[in-house]
Design a protein around this motif. Sequence first.
Motif, short mmCIF file in Angstrom:
data_model
loop_
_atom_site.label_atom_id
_atom_site.label_comp_id
_atom_site.label_asym_id
_atom_site.label_seq_id
_atom_site.Cartn_x
_atom_site.Cartn_y
_atom_site.Cartn_z
N GLY A 88 0.82 -1.21 0.00
CA GLY A 88 0.00 0.00 0.00
C GLY A 88 0.85 1.25 0.00
O GLY A 88 0.56 2.23 -0.70
N GLU A 89 1.93 1.23 0.79
CA GLU A 89 2.85 2.37 0.82
C GLU A 89 3.54 2.55 -0.53
O GLU A 89 3.71 3.67 -1.01
N ARG A 90 3.93 1.43 -1.14
CA ARG A 90 4.56 1.51 -2.47
C ARG A 90 3.60 2.11 -3.49
O ARG A 90 3.98 2.97 -4.30
N ASP A 91 2.32 1.68 -3.46
CA ASP A 91 1.34 2.23 -4.38
C ASP A 91 1.15 3.72 -4.17
O ASP A 91 1.02 4.49 -5.12
N ARG A 92 1.14 4.13 -2.89
CA ARG A 92 0.98 5.55 -2.60
C ARG A 92 2.16 6.35 -3.15
O ARG A 92 1.98 7.41 -3.75
N ILE A 93 3.36 5.83 -2.97
CA ILE A 93 4.56 6.51 -3.48
C ILE A 93 4.53 6.56 -5.00
O ILE A 93 4.89 7.57 -5.62
N ASP A 94 4.10 5.45 -5.64
CA ASP A 94 3.99 5.43 -7.10
C ASP A 94 3.04 6.52 -7.58
O ASP A 94 3.30 7.19 -8.58
N ARG A 95 1.91 6.70 -6.88
CA ARG A 95 0.96 7.74 -7.28
C ARG A 95 1.56 9.12 -7.10
O ARG A 95 1.35 10.02 -7.92
N ARG A 101 5.46 13.92 -11.69
CA ARG A 101 5.85 13.87 -13.11
C ARG A 101 4.85 14.64 -13.96
O ARG A 101 5.24 15.34 -14.92
N HIS A 102 3.56 14.52 -13.64
CA HIS A 102 2.53 15.27 -14.37
C HIS A 102 2.80 16.77 -14.25
O HIS A 102 2.73 17.50 -15.24
N THR A 103 3.09 17.22 -13.04
CA THR A 103 3.35 18.64 -12.83
C THR A 103 4.55 19.10 -13.65
O THR A 103 4.52 20.15 -14.31
N LEU A 104 5.63 18.30 -13.61
CA LEU A 104 6.83 18.64 -14.37
C LEU A 104 6.55 18.71 -15.86
O LEU A 104 6.94 19.67 -16.55
N GLU A 105 5.85 17.69 -16.39
CA GLU A 105 5.56 17.66 -17.84
C GLU A 105 4.69 18.84 -18.25
O GLU A 105 4.90 19.44 -19.31
N GLY A 110 4.52 24.27 -20.89
CA GLY A 110 3.89 25.58 -20.81
C GLY A 110 2.41 25.50 -20.53
O GLY A 110 1.66 26.45 -20.78
N ALA A 111 1.95 24.35 -19.99
CA ALA A 111 0.53 24.16 -19.68
C ALA A 111 0.32 24.28 -18.18
O ALA A 111 1.27 24.23 -17.39
N GLU A 112 -0.93 24.44 -17.81
CA GLU A 112 -1.25 24.54 -16.39
C GLU A 112 -1.52 23.16 -15.82
O GLU A 112 -2.41 22.46 -16.31
N PRO A 113 -0.80 22.73 -14.81
CA PRO A 113 -1.06 21.42 -14.22
C PRO A 113 -2.45 21.38 -13.59
O PRO A 113 -2.95 22.38 -13.12
N GLN A 114 -3.07 20.18 -13.61
CA GLN A 114 -4.39 20.02 -13.00
C GLN A 114 -4.24 19.72 -11.52
O GLN A 114 -3.49 18.83 -11.15
N MET A 115 -4.99 20.44 -10.70
CA MET A 115 -4.81 20.30 -9.26
C MET A 115 -5.10 18.88 -8.79
O MET A 115 -4.39 18.33 -7.94
N ASP A 116 -6.18 18.24 -9.33
CA ASP A 116 -6.51 16.91 -8.83
C ASP A 116 -5.42 15.91 -9.14
O ASP A 116 -5.16 14.98 -8.38
N VAL A 117 -4.73 16.11 -10.28
CA VAL A 117 -3.64 15.21 -10.62
C VAL A 117 -2.40 15.53 -9.78
O VAL A 117 -1.70 14.64 -9.31
N MET A 118 -2.14 16.82 -9.57
CA MET A 118 -0.97 17.20 -8.78
C MET A 118 -1.04 16.66 -7.36
O MET A 118 -0.02 16.32 -6.76
N LEU A 119 -2.26 16.54 -6.82
CA LEU A 119 -2.40 16.11 -5.43
C LEU A 119 -2.73 14.63 -5.31
O LEU A 119 -2.91 14.13 -4.19
N ALA A 120 -2.79 13.91 -6.42
CA ALA A 120 -3.06 12.47 -6.34
C ALA A 120 -1.94 11.79 -5.58
O ALA A 120 -0.77 12.06 -5.77
#
Length: 252
Positions: A88-95, A101-105, A110-120
């Motif tokens: 479970g901890e590994r899955d959490r870290i993977d998320r 990575r989503h935020t970085l990409e 030059g796009a705006e990161p999505q908050m729900d994805v950034m906080l997943a």
Amino acid sequence: MEWTIQELAARAGITSRTLRHYDRVGLLTPSRIGANGYRYYDATAVARLQRILLMRRLGMGLPAIAGVLAEEVDVCDGLRAHIAQLEGERDRIDRQIRSVRHTLEALEAGAEPQMDVMLAGFNDHYEEEVVSRWGERAFRAANDWWHGKTLDQQRAWKRAAEDLVAAWVAAARSGISATSEPAQALAARHVEWLSRIPGTPTADGDRERSIEMVHAIGDMYVDDPRYAGMYEDATKAAFVRDALQAYARTRM
């Protein structure tokens, strides 16, 4: 095979003093004490130390660890529980990795990161609800599928969802009945859309649970304020519910 206290401490990355403290508080006693007064630990003792260290890493205090070990009947069951916690901890870290990575990409593009994805992975606020209703596997499969998408794929999926909502609103405004052919065609489209989400009963081809899910989703669109507003007002949300539930009763 046995190890001295110094050997075990060095291998475990702790101090001999820590091992002696564990002995004093009854957490980990040496397998034997030699004639020279040295403490020796066998494989069983090392396995117990492994579990103590795992629980320490999970933030448990020594009294709590002692309680777990004292109440335990089967060592293998305890190890299985630890494996589940670690997975479970590994899955959490993977998320969390996927979120960062989503935020970085997004920023690099030059796009705006999505908050729900950034906080997943940091705040999966629907996890408890999904797990209680459909099970752990359903949440993990759907969550991994969503956060495994690229930014463009996530945007395309959200556009498709928005198009579906717009079609429902237009149908409700037109005054047709929830059991009419156009409404039932929209319900079929909605169920097909759900079937593309891994982990859902519709994706698994489980007819009985799919019917149950469609009924539950219809109720949720009306009863849950997080969703009811998607369809503009309660009347239109009720139209979607009635159409979906009619479809589930007669065509699934």
